[in-house]
Structure formats: structure tokens, C-alpha cells
Design an enzyme around this catalytic site. Structure first.
Site, short mmCIF file in Angstrom:
data_model
loop_
_atom_site.label_atom_id
_atom_site.label_comp_id
_atom_site.label_asym_id
_atom_site.label_seq_id
_atom_site.Cartn_x
_atom_site.Cartn_y
_atom_site.Cartn_z
CG HIS A 156 -1.61 1.16 1.39
ND1 HIS A 156 -2.70 1.65 0.55
CD2 HIS A 156 -1.80 2.23 2.42
CE1 HIS A 156 -3.39 2.93 1.08
NE2 HIS A 156 -2.56 3.36 1.99
CE1 TYR A 183 0.13 15.01 0.39
CE2 TYR A 183 1.34 13.58 2.08
CZ TYR A 183 1.21 14.15 0.87
OH TYR A 183 2.31 13.93 0.07
#
Ligand code: CA
Length: 430
Positions: free
Chosen positions: A140, A250
């Protein structure tokens, strides 16, 4: 310690494909009419109301403290007791439910203590104090990193420690709770300017959550070799994520509003004792990978062989009775960082974990496209649409889509262990 599978008198508990036999006995909280919230155990399609079992004396072989905890309205008191009490309780429940035991089967209170064909969703299994989300799958992290930083998918710290962020527990909901599409700031170009509106890139993340049993005192780290003694069990977790909001917000402090609008967990907590037969040694790291620092090193380190499936059913598929489409099938053994390492790292600086804290794994993705645990990876940032059973395609989630996560353990000669489901239907922004 593995148990020999035993036959039960409870309907459905002996169904080898059911996954809720005497080898599992997951715990949760259910709301019973006229009785309020109660600690419950699932067996077959039935549930056992632990408070009733305590009240009528059927758990009197357990010590008083354990009985009091099982009569509570949340699992926290029981989770805080530790593995000795958990194991004694599992053994006693398995004895009461065994085909050879009449104590409960023939008891006058059976109809009150055992609720057959219980169809409702469980509630949140415990009061969750703090929630931490890790980023522990190398597949991931590499996939997502390569989309946003093609020149450096994994940052220099990634293979040296389990990266995580402190999340939000107030918006953790049980399976079946609707999920409202969040609004937020998004941008057309990396430099902005932003506009405010509904997220257009709504995603799910398939994760496994570890619920903490006994905690640790402030300033006293948990050694990696003792870390699993602090884990009560696992649930499934959908870390709903707004990718367009995430992209703008982010940096430099990590996820914020893109992740805090809803996280869904499954209601039945599968114990580490139930998973013991499916515990496998953690695969050795590749030669090129750095050795973990000593505080993250444990000869007994392990991962768990849990199959993780994600399906989507659109509103039209549900209306026409079309079966949900499988989007991915992965496995929890794929993790680069183990649950024990997450617990050890989390507390290594002195941070205290408390009973009921939730530590999530981060998206579980494997090496193949079919094993990628979120749509961002599955559709490769929206460039490879996924076909659904109604003829439509998805790159990200649409209103009305239901995301269904399922997990189970199975191997020849071993009892199947099911986690049940973690579901949520996307609602339009408000
Ligand atoms: Ca996540």
C-alpha cells in the site's frame, strides 16, 4: 494453544462454512429489548446474553470479578482483565455450549440467555478512547507513494518504524451506520486555490483493527515480546477516506479531515486465542531491507492468516437483487509491520495505551492488483475503472454504494473463523 473442535447444541454452530463455531466465540455488545446493552457472544446464528448467564448463576465457575465484567454494558471491564480471564471465559462458554453439556441447554433461562436467529447488527463493542491508524503494508505504502512521489515512493523512515497518525475516536461507528459524503477543501491544481464542496474522490480502506486489553502506565513502554498480551482481539475497519481533501491538506502534519468524518468497525471482536491456529511466523525481511532496531525485534513475531474481502453493491444492484461485486481479496499476512511491533513502537517513547484503544493496521494490500485494499490503488488513481455487476464502473465511490468488508480464516483440518461483516452505505453530502 489450539482447541479440538467440539460439537455444539446451538443451531448453526456446527456449520463448517459458518465460521461461528465453538472455536471462534467472538464477543460484542448488543441491545436487547427491555434489557438494554449487554455483553454478548456469537455462536452460529445465535447470541448469548452474558448478563443473563451471570444472573442465573450459569457462569459461577468463573471468579466474581470476571462475572461482574461480563454483566456490564460495555466490554471494557472484561477487556481490562487480561488473557487469564479471557481464556477461562472462553473455555467455560465452550463447555456450556458443547453438545455434551446440559447446564444451559436444559436450563429454564435458556430462552432468555440464548437468542436464536439474531438478525440485528451489534453496537460498538467497547468505548474506544484513543484511535491510532498505522500505514504498515509495504505494498500500500509503495503504491500510494509512487502515485504522489514517483521518484521516492517510500520515504527514508518507512522501513525503520511503523508510521502512523493519531486519529479520531468520536466518529468511529458500528457496521451498518450510513456514511455521509464529507465536504471539504479541494483543489484543481497542487498550488490551489481551493474550493469547498462535497468530496468527489471518496474511497474506503480495508484494515484490521486491534483493540487494546490491559494498558500500560505512562512512561513504561510495552516490550515487543509482551505486546500481544495487551491485545484483546481484532475487528475489521473501514477507514473511509476523501482522497481529494487528503491531497490538499495532508502536508506537513498528515491526514486530518480527509479521514475523520467516519470510520466503520465490525461489531464482533475475534480473540487472539481464536486466531491462534492461524498465527504464522512473520516472514523474514528481504536481504536489502534494514534489520529492525532492537526494540522492534522479537523472535516470536507473527502475522495472522486472515482473508480480507471487499465488495461493492450499488443502489441499483441492491434494488434488483444483484449480488455484490468482489473488488479485492487480500490477506493480513502481507503486513510489513506486525501488530506486536505497532504496539511496541506506539509505547516506546512512554505513551500509555488504555483499555479500549484502537490500533488500526492501515490499508492491507498485497502484491497483486486483486489484493489491493482501497479504490485509489485498485483503480490506480482513477485510471483503471472497476466493473460492477450492474454494468457500471467505479473509480471512486458514488452515493448509494454499499461497501461490504468480510474476513475469515480457513485451512484444511482447522475450524473456520469468521469476522462477520463491516458495512456502510454512502449518503449524499448534507
Ligand atoms: Ca488508513
Amino acid at each position: 494453544m489450539s482447541e479440538s473442535p467440539r460439537e455444539s447444541w446451538v443451531e448453526g454452530a456446527n456449520d463448517p462454512s459458518g465460521g461461528f463455531g465453538l472455536a471462534n466465540l467472538p464477543m460484542g455488545i448488543v441491545a436487547l429489548e427491555g434489557r438494554g446493552a449487554s455483553v454478548a457472544v456469537r455462536a452460529g446464528k445465535s447470541i448469548l446474553d452474558c448478563r443473563t448467564l451471570v444472573e442465573v448463576g450459569l457462569l459461577s465457575r468463573l471468579d466474581r470479578g470476571t462475572q461482574d465484567a461480563l454483566a456490564a454494558k460495555t466490554l471494557n471491564p472484561f477487556m481490562g482483565l487480561g488473557r487469564g480471564a479471557w481464556r477461562a471465559t472462553r473455555a467455560e462458554l465452550a463447555r456450556l455450549l458443547a453438545a455434551s453439556t446440559a447446564d444451559l441447554r436444559d436450563h429454564a433461562a435458556r430462552s432468555r440467555a440464548v437468542i436464536p436467529e439474531w438478525g440485528s447488527s451489534p453496537r460498538l463493542p467497547c468505548e474506544i478512547g484513543d484511535y491510532t491508524d498505522f500505514y504498515a503494508s509495504v505494498h500500500h505504502a509503495t503504491n500510494v507513494g509512487s502515485m504522489f512521489r514517483p521518484d521516492q515512493p517510500l520515504l527514508p523512515n518507512w522501513k525503520h518504524m511503523p508510521i502512523g497518525y493519531h486519529g479520531r475516536s468520536s466518529s468511529i461507528v458500528p457496521s451498518g451506520t450510513p456514511v455521509v459524503r464529507p465536504k471539504g477543501q479541494t483543489v484543481a491544481t497542487d498550488a490551489g486555490p481551493p474550493s469547498f464542496g462535497p468530496s468527489r474522490l471518496l474511497d474506503y480502506e480495508m484494515e484490521v483493527g486491534a483493540l487494546i486489553g490491559p494498558g500500560n502506565a505512562l512512561g513504561e513502554p510495552i516490550p515487543v515480546a509482551r505486546a500481544l498480551d495487551h491485545v484483546f482481539g481484532f475487528v475489521l475497519l473501514n477507514d473511509w477516506s476523501a482522497r481529494d481533501i487528503q491531497k490538499w491538506e495532508y502536508q506537513p502534519l498528515g491526514p486530518f479531515l480527509a479521514k475523520n468524518f467516519t470510520s466503520t468497525i465490525s461489531g464482533w471482536v475475534v480473540s487472539l486465542d481464536a486466531l491462534e491456529p492461524y498465527r504464522v511466523p512473520k516472514p523474514p525481511r528481504a536481504e536489502v531491507d534494514p534489520a529492525p532496531l532492537d526494540y522492534l525485534k522479537w523472535d516470536g513475531d507473527c502475522v495472522f492468516d486472515v482473508n480480507l474481502e471487499v465488495l461493492i453493491a450499488s443502489a441499483s444492484m441492491r434494488a434488483s437483487g444483484t449480488a455484490p461485486t468482489r473488488i479485492s481479496l487480500g490477506n493480513f499476512t502481507e503486513m510489513y509491520w506486525s501488530v506486536a511491533q505497532m504496539v511496541a513502537h506506539h509505547t516506546s517513547g512512554g505513551c500509555n495505551l488504555r483499555t479500549g484503544d484502537l490500533l488500526a493496521s492501515g490499508t492491507v494490500s498485497g502484491p497483486t492488483p486483486e489484493s489491493r485494499g482501497c479504490l485509489l490503488e485498485r483503480s490506480w488513481r482513477g485510471t483503471q475503472p472497476i466493473a460492477l455487476g450492474d454494468g457500471t464502473t467505479r473509480t471512486f465511490l458514488q452515493d448509494g454504494d454499499e461497501v461490504i468488508m468480510r474476513a475469515w480464516c480457513e485451512r484444511a483440518g482447522l475450524p473456520r473463523i469468521s469476522f462477520g461483516e463491516c458495512r456502510g452505505i454512502v449518503q449524499p453530502s448534507r
